[in-house]
Design a protein around this motif. Sequence first.
Motif, short mmCIF file in Angstrom:
data_model
loop_
_atom_site.label_atom_id
_atom_site.label_comp_id
_atom_site.label_asym_id
_atom_site.label_seq_id
_atom_site.Cartn_x
_atom_site.Cartn_y
_atom_site.Cartn_z
N LEU A 180 9.08 -3.21 -1.86
CA LEU A 180 8.39 -4.39 -1.33
C LEU A 180 7.39 -4.95 -2.34
N MET A 219 4.10 -9.77 1.30
CA MET A 219 5.11 -8.75 1.00
C MET A 219 4.52 -7.70 0.07
N TYR A 229 9.35 -6.22 -5.67
CA TYR A 229 10.14 -7.41 -5.40
C TYR A 229 9.24 -8.62 -5.21
N GLY A 230 8.18 -8.43 -4.44
CA GLY A 230 7.22 -9.52 -4.25
C GLY A 230 6.55 -9.93 -5.56
N CYS A 270 5.03 -14.39 -1.07
CA CYS A 270 5.17 -13.10 -1.76
C CYS A 270 3.94 -12.22 -1.58
#
Length: 87
Positions: free
Chosen positions: A31, A68, A34-35, A65
Motif C-alpha cells: 500500500l 493509501m 504503490y501509493g 495516494c
Amino acid sequence: FEGLILFLILFAMMHSDKIRNRPGTVAGAFLFLYGGFRFCIEFFREPDVQLGFIFEQVTMGQILCIPMMIAGLVVIGWAKRCASLKT
C-alpha cells in the motif's frame, strides 16, 4: 514503472524470514510503496481535464495516494506492534 519495481521489492521482502513472519508487513509495504510510486508518476501525467490541478501542482490522483500511503504505514505499524506482543 510501479509494477515491476514494486514486484521486485515485495519479492525481496517475501524472501526475508524476519519480514515474512510478521503478517501484514508486506501488505502494508504494498500500500505504501504503490501509493508513493503513483504519487511520483502523477507529476509526469496530464491531469484529468475536468479536474485540472487541485492545489498549485497537485492533482486529484496525488491527493488520493496520500490516504493509501497512510493506510500502508498504519498496517506496517500494526504488524510491528503485533509481532512485538508475541515475543
